[in-house]
Design a protein around this motif. Structure first.
Motif, PDB file in Angstrom:
ATOM      1  N   UNK A 106       0.951  -1.213   0.042  1.00 34.92           N
ATOM      2  CA  UNK A 106       0.018  -0.147   0.129  1.00 34.92           C
ATOM      3  C   UNK A 106       0.889   1.191  -0.014  1.00 34.92           C
ATOM      4  N   UNK A 107       0.967   1.899  -1.014  1.00 34.22           N
ATOM      5  CA  UNK A 107       1.822   3.074  -1.181  1.00 34.22           C
ATOM      6  C   UNK A 107       3.406   2.621  -0.733  1.00 34.22           C
ATOM      7  N   UNK A 108       3.725   1.363  -1.004  1.00 35.02           N
ATOM      8  CA  UNK A 108       4.996   1.164  -0.350  1.00 35.02           C
ATOM      9  C   UNK A 108       5.360   0.442   0.818  1.00 35.02           C
ATOM     10  N   UNK A 109       4.124   0.261   1.321  1.00 38.07           N
ATOM     11  CA  UNK A 109       4.205  -0.288   2.785  1.00 38.07           C
ATOM     12  C   UNK A 109       3.567  -1.740   2.698  1.00 38.07           C
ATOM     13  N   UNK A 110       4.590  -2.605   3.013  1.00 38.66           N
ATOM     14  CA  UNK A 110       4.126  -4.281   2.898  1.00 38.66           C
ATOM     15  C   UNK A 110       3.591  -4.476   4.333  1.00 38.66           C
ATOM     16  N   UNK A 111       3.047  -5.789   4.229  1.00 40.04           N
ATOM     17  CA  UNK A 111       2.551  -6.369   5.591  1.00 40.04           C
ATOM     18  C   UNK A 111       3.323  -7.626   5.973  1.00 40.04           C
ATOM     19  N   UNK A 112       2.774  -8.072   7.313  1.00 37.33           N
ATOM     20  CA  UNK A 112       3.798  -9.395   7.769  1.00 37.33           C
ATOM     21  C   UNK A 112       2.940 -10.359   6.836  1.00 37.33           C
ATOM     22  N   UNK A 113       1.845 -10.468   6.628  1.00 40.12           N
ATOM     23  CA  UNK A 113       1.246 -11.670   5.955  1.00 40.12           C
ATOM     24  C   UNK A 113       1.932 -11.696   4.516  1.00 40.12           C
ATOM     25  N   UNK A 114       2.148 -10.568   3.571  1.00 40.55           N
ATOM     26  CA  UNK A 114       2.738 -10.521   2.347  1.00 40.55           C
ATOM     27  C   UNK A 114       4.494 -11.017   2.701  1.00 40.55           C
ATOM     28  N   UNK A 115       4.891 -10.508   3.655  1.00 40.93           N
ATOM     29  CA  UNK A 115       6.454 -11.302   3.886  1.00 40.93           C
ATOM     30  C   UNK A 115       6.298 -12.787   4.170  1.00 40.93           C
ATOM     31  N   UNK A 116       5.348 -13.128   5.021  1.00 43.02           N
ATOM     32  CA  UNK A 116       5.071 -14.642   5.301  1.00 43.02           C
ATOM     33  C   UNK A 116       4.883 -15.392   3.947  1.00 43.02           C
ATOM     34  N   UNK A 117       4.191 -14.738   2.948  1.00 42.70           N
ATOM     35  CA  UNK A 117       3.715 -15.366   1.875  1.00 42.70           C
ATOM     36  C   UNK A 117       4.636 -15.565   0.949  1.00 42.70           C
ATOM     37  N   UNK A 118       5.904 -14.689   0.961  1.00 43.59           N
ATOM     38  CA  UNK A 118       6.796 -14.579  -0.006  1.00 43.59           C
ATOM     39  C   UNK A 118       8.171 -14.967   0.318  1.00 43.59           C
ATOM     40  N   UNK A 119       8.352 -15.960   1.482  1.00 43.54           N
ATOM     41  CA  UNK A 119       9.697 -16.534   2.011  1.00 43.54           C
ATOM     42  C   UNK A 119       9.777 -17.759   1.010  1.00 43.54           C
ATOM     43  N   UNK A 120      10.904 -17.881   0.614  1.00 45.81           N
ATOM     44  CA  UNK A 120      11.247 -18.909  -0.199  1.00 45.81           C
ATOM     45  C   UNK A 120      11.587 -20.214   0.685  1.00 45.81           C
ATOM     46  N   UNK A 121      11.123 -21.365   0.130  1.00 44.31           N
ATOM     47  CA  UNK A 121      11.480 -22.509   0.839  1.00 44.31           C
ATOM     48  C   UNK A 121      13.051 -22.754   0.877  1.00 44.31           C
ATOM     49  N   UNK A 122      13.511 -22.927   1.859  1.00 44.73           N
ATOM     50  CA  UNK A 122      15.103 -22.782   1.919  1.00 44.73           C
ATOM     51  C   UNK A 122      15.830 -24.343   1.220  1.00 44.73           C
ATOM     52  N   UNK A 123      14.730 -25.286   1.107  1.00 45.40           N
ATOM     53  CA  UNK A 123      15.278 -26.423   0.685  1.00 45.40           C
ATOM     54  C   UNK A 123      15.120 -26.759  -0.942  1.00 45.40           C
ATOM     55  N   UNK A 124      14.348 -25.741  -1.421  1.00 45.93           N
ATOM     56  CA  UNK A 124      14.109 -25.605  -3.027  1.00 45.93           C
ATOM     57  C   UNK A 124      15.373 -25.132  -3.795  1.00 45.93           C
ATOM     58  N   UNK A 125      16.304 -25.790  -4.279  1.00 48.81           N
ATOM     59  CA  UNK A 125      17.432 -25.393  -4.845  1.00 48.81           C
ATOM     60  C   UNK A 125      17.132 -24.452  -6.184  1.00 48.81           C
ATOM     61  N   UNK A 126      15.846 -24.440  -6.530  1.00 53.11           N
ATOM     62  CA  UNK A 126      15.614 -23.390  -7.902  1.00 53.11           C
ATOM     63  C   UNK A 126      15.372 -22.151  -7.399  1.00 53.11           C
ATOM     64  N   UNK A 127      15.416 -21.729  -6.026  1.00 55.24           N
ATOM     65  CA  UNK A 127      15.015 -20.661  -5.473  1.00 55.24           C
ATOM     66  C   UNK A 127      16.144 -20.076  -4.750  1.00 55.24           C
ATOM     67  N   UNK A 128      16.263 -18.588  -4.765  1.00 59.45           N
ATOM     68  CA  UNK A 128      17.378 -18.043  -3.799  1.00 59.45           C
ATOM     69  C   UNK A 128      16.726 -18.254  -2.414  1.00 59.45           C
ATOM     70  N   UNK A 129      17.724 -18.147  -1.415  1.00 60.44           N
ATOM     71  CA  UNK A 129      17.407 -18.139  -0.125  1.00 60.44           C
ATOM     72  C   UNK A 129      16.870 -16.934   0.588  1.00 60.44           C
ATOM     73  N   UNK A 130      15.562 -16.843   1.128  1.00 61.12           N
ATOM     74  CA  UNK A 130      15.253 -15.599   1.707  1.00 61.12           C
ATOM     75  C   UNK A 130      16.126 -15.099   2.854  1.00 61.12           C
ATOM     76  N   UNK A 131      16.848 -14.243   2.960  1.00 65.25           N
ATOM     77  CA  UNK A 131      17.425 -13.857   4.101  1.00 65.25           C
ATOM     78  C   UNK A 131      17.167 -12.344   4.767  1.00 65.25           C
TER      79      UNK A 131
END
Length: 338
Positions: A106-131
């Motif tokens: 919302x005008x550049x402000x993200x939410x906790x739910x959005x963060x939760x939904x966009x953390x990559x699976x650390x065991x998926x070698x196809x995706x970078x690790x969210x840090x």
């Protein structure tokens, strides 16, 4: 000229100049500049954090933080309007070899739910690790809008649960604090690192600080060295920062009130289609009839007003220390005459 291009265009006040002239200095690379040491200690204490490092710019403090918290093959989660993504020269890729997950907040402000939904699976070698998650407060591209601190607390909880670091691009954090009256030490409790600018609303000629724990700031000094940011007798600049922290925070409410007055006038003008809600010192307005912002900014210049295009049809004004009530009235007259 009435210069509303940015709050970075201010000049030191007489009191600030005097403080700079009288500053005691030493060699900061050796850790021997007493004024820089005092500024770093003062800024860290203000936010309840352990340590700080003085740097030439907010871009440098942001990029240092990202480098400290990431590694190649990792990812930074932030809003698509974030300064670290749009206005720092591709530094995330160049300096840290990290990927970016862009969210639409919302005008550049993200939410906790959005963060939760966009953390990559650390065991998926196809995706970078969210840090790392990075927030911006106030949000420049969102018209200086401010985060609800309760949402920051929720984002912090997600980061702790998922072992992610949390950074704040607080270039205009003091504007947010004045607007909300939140406790600055609360920020220190939830962010791993905070970048604050002294050269925006606080009116210093140069300088930003990165705040964090002792270990992260120790690593930050090594990164600053690699980036060429080691300074010598920079206590003259640090003295301006100390003066600003002592004298220029509370007065930010004046900038906010003038920005709201400007927005009220703009809403009644025929060439304005809409104005983003004004919470601090940034006013962003959309031109009517699909008028091009580059052409309108040139017209403003011809009428003695400096501004910046902020999109194809959007224009940005920023109020600041050198924009007083007389200039406000002059601006209103000139805008009505266009």
């Amino acid at each position: 000229m009435i210069d509303l291009r940015s709050d970075t265009i201010t000049r030191p006040t007489s009191g600030m100049r005097e403080a700079m002239i009288e500053a005691q200095v030493g060699d900061d690379v050796f850790g021997e500049d007493p004024t820089i040491n005092a500024l770093e200690k003062k800024a860290a204490a203000y936010f309840g954090m352990e340590s700080a490092i003085f740097c030439p710019s907010g871009t440098m403090t942001n990029q240092i933080a990202i480098r400290v918290h990431t590694a190649p093959h990792t990812e930074v989660i932030c809003d698509e309007k974030s300064h670290i993504y749009l206005y720092e020269g591709g530094g995330i890729a160049y300096n840290s070899f990290a990927s970016v997950r862009l969210l639409q907040g919302d005008r550049g402000r993200i939410t906790a739910e959005m963060v939760q939904d966009n953390i990559n699976n650390p065991d998926d070698v196809h995706a970078p690790i969210s840090t790392l998650v990075s927030l911006e407060n106030t949000m420049n591209k969102g018209g200086g809008c401010v985060y609800d601190f309760k949402e920051i607390e929720k984002i912090s909880a997600v980061c702790k649960d998922k072992d992610l670091k949390l950074h704040l691009d607080g270039a205009r954090l003091f504007n947010a604090l004045v607007a909300t009256e939140d406790n600055p030490k609360s920020y220190g409790q939830h962010f791993d690192t905070i970048s604050i600018c002294l050269s925006k609303g606080l009116g210093c000629p140069v300088g930003s600080l990165l705040l964090g724990n002792k270990e992260d700031i120790k690593r930050a000094r090594r990164v600053r060295k690699v980036l060429g940011g080691g300074m010598r007798q920079a206590g003259f600049l640090a003295a301006a920062g100390i003066y600003a922290l002592d004298h220029h925070i509370d007065r930010l409410v004046e900038d906010h009130n003038r920005a709201k007055s400007v927005a009220e006038e703009l809403e009644g003008l025929s060439f304005v289609e809409s104005v983003l809600p004004v919470e601090t010192n940034i006013v962003i307005f959309k031109l009517a009839d699909n008028a091009l912002s580059v052409n309108f900014v040139e017209k403003l210049k011809q009428n003695g007003i400096l501004a910046v295009p902020f999109g194809k049809h959007d224009v940005r004004f920023v109020t600041h220390l050198d924009f007083d009530d007389d200039m406000l009235q002059d601006l209103i007259v000139k805008l009505k005459a266009i």
